[in-house]
Design an enzyme around this catalytic site. Structure first.
Site, short mmCIF file in Angstrom:
data_model
loop_
_atom_site.label_atom_id
_atom_site.label_comp_id
_atom_site.label_asym_id
_atom_site.label_seq_id
_atom_site.Cartn_x
_atom_site.Cartn_y
_atom_site.Cartn_z
N SER A 1 29.74 9.68 -27.42
CA SER A 1 30.48 10.02 -26.07
C SER A 1 31.24 11.06 -25.92
CB SER A 1 30.48 8.58 -24.93
OG SER A 1 29.03 7.65 -25.37
N1 SAH Z 1 28.70 4.04 -28.00
C1 SAH Z 1 28.28 5.23 -29.12
C2 SAH Z 1 27.38 5.96 -28.50
C3 SAH Z 1 25.75 6.22 -28.17
S1 SAH Z 1 24.86 7.30 -28.15
C4 SAH Z 1 29.79 5.54 -29.62
O1 SAH Z 1 30.36 5.59 -28.82
O2 SAH Z 1 29.52 6.67 -30.48
C5 SAH Z 1 23.32 5.92 -27.57
C6 SAH Z 1 23.24 5.12 -28.52
O3 SAH Z 1 22.39 3.93 -27.82
C7 SAH Z 1 22.34 6.23 -29.71
O4 SAH Z 1 22.90 5.43 -30.82
C8 SAH Z 1 21.05 5.12 -29.37
O5 SAH Z 1 20.37 5.47 -31.08
C9 SAH Z 1 21.04 3.90 -28.58
N2 SAH Z 1 20.10 3.55 -27.71
C10 SAH Z 1 19.21 3.99 -27.34
N3 SAH Z 1 18.50 3.37 -26.08
C11 SAH Z 1 19.13 1.79 -27.24
C12 SAH Z 1 18.77 0.36 -27.29
N4 SAH Z 1 16.91 -0.07 -26.51
N5 SAH Z 1 18.88 -0.72 -27.68
C13 SAH Z 1 20.12 -0.58 -28.26
N6 SAH Z 1 20.47 0.62 -28.74
C14 SAH Z 1 19.58 2.14 -28.07
#
Ligand code: SAH
Length: 213
Positions: A64
């Site tokens: 993000s």
């Molecule tokens: N917090 C992360 C941002 C990740 S982007 C950072 O700091 O880098 C969002 C993430 O959510 C992705 O890795 C995606 O695979 C995950 N995601 C999407 N749906 C999800 C779900 N139902 N349960 C767990 N993770 C999920």
């Protein structure tokens, strides 16, 4: 792990940028000033690590934007020792910010590759979440509930009920809600039955996906 003077300098500029966009929480700013974001991004693209932008991290996912991480963390009102769940571990950057704030972090990722990669990477650079879980964030973590805070870092088409249920009274759920564009929404649990809802403007996230695991 390499952290050059140039990278440190760029990181302090990033803190200024995020502050100029309205982030006031000193601990959040300190965490951004400390965490080597360039290590969370594939090598070769490290040069972009300190721009206030999201960035691809493989498997169609993104780390993000720093401002977004800062804003969500600020809205969560994390206190030292708080028990927090993060949905969407991704690169682990948001988890590192929460750990810097003194939280006990439980983090869930549904993408196997990312889960594996980040589970190895975070401890390697000194960040130890309480638990990293491969699973579906829509269900939350009933076995470790209740929580002081829940932070969702993917765009949720609706607010999953288990997440509301797993909050302590006084706890907060910070969740971007919507399909193409999301509204940053904070639910505060006022009592067993009552929640207060507040909205904080538009953001764009990769989608929170349902059940694959
Ligand atoms: N917090 C992360 C941002 C990740 S982007 C950072 O700091 O880098 C969002 C993430 O959510 C992705 O890795 C995606 O695979 C995950 N995601 C999407 N749906 C999800 C779900 N139902 N349960 C767990 N993770 C999920």
């Amino acid at each position: 792990m390499k952290d050059t003077l140039k990278q440190q300098g760029k990181r302090q500029q990033l803190v200024k940028i995020v502050e100029a966009k309205g982030i006031r929480n000193e601990q959040v700013l300190a965490a951004i000033g400390k965490i080597p974001r360039h290590l969370f991004i594939d090598s070769g693209f490290e040069g972009y690590a300190y721009e206030d932008k999201p960035f691809p991290i493989g498997a169609d996912q993104t780390i993000s934007q720093p401002y977004t991480v800062a804003r969500q963390t600020e809205l969560l009102e994390v206190k030292k020792g708080d028990k927090i769940v993060e949905i969407g571990t991704g690169s682990g950057y948001q988890a590192a910010v929460l750990i810097e704030m003194g939280a006990q972090v439980y983090t869930i990722e549904r993408q196997k590759e990312l889960f594996k990669k980040t589970s190895l990477f975070l401890p390697k650079i000194g960040y130890r979440p309480k638990k990293m879980i491969f699973g579906d964030g829509y269900k939350g973590l009933p076995e470790y509930a209740p929580f002081d805070g829940i932070i969702v870092t993917a765009g949720a088409p609706f607010v999953p009920k288990p997440l509301m249920e797993q909050l302590k009274v006084g706890g907060k759920l910070v969740i971007p809600v919507g399909e193409k564009v999301q509204i940053m929404t904070v639910y505060t649990r006022k009592s067993e039955k009552e929640f207060e809802k507040k909205e904080y403007g538009e953001f764009r996230f990769v989608p929170m996906l349902e059940d694959k695991v």
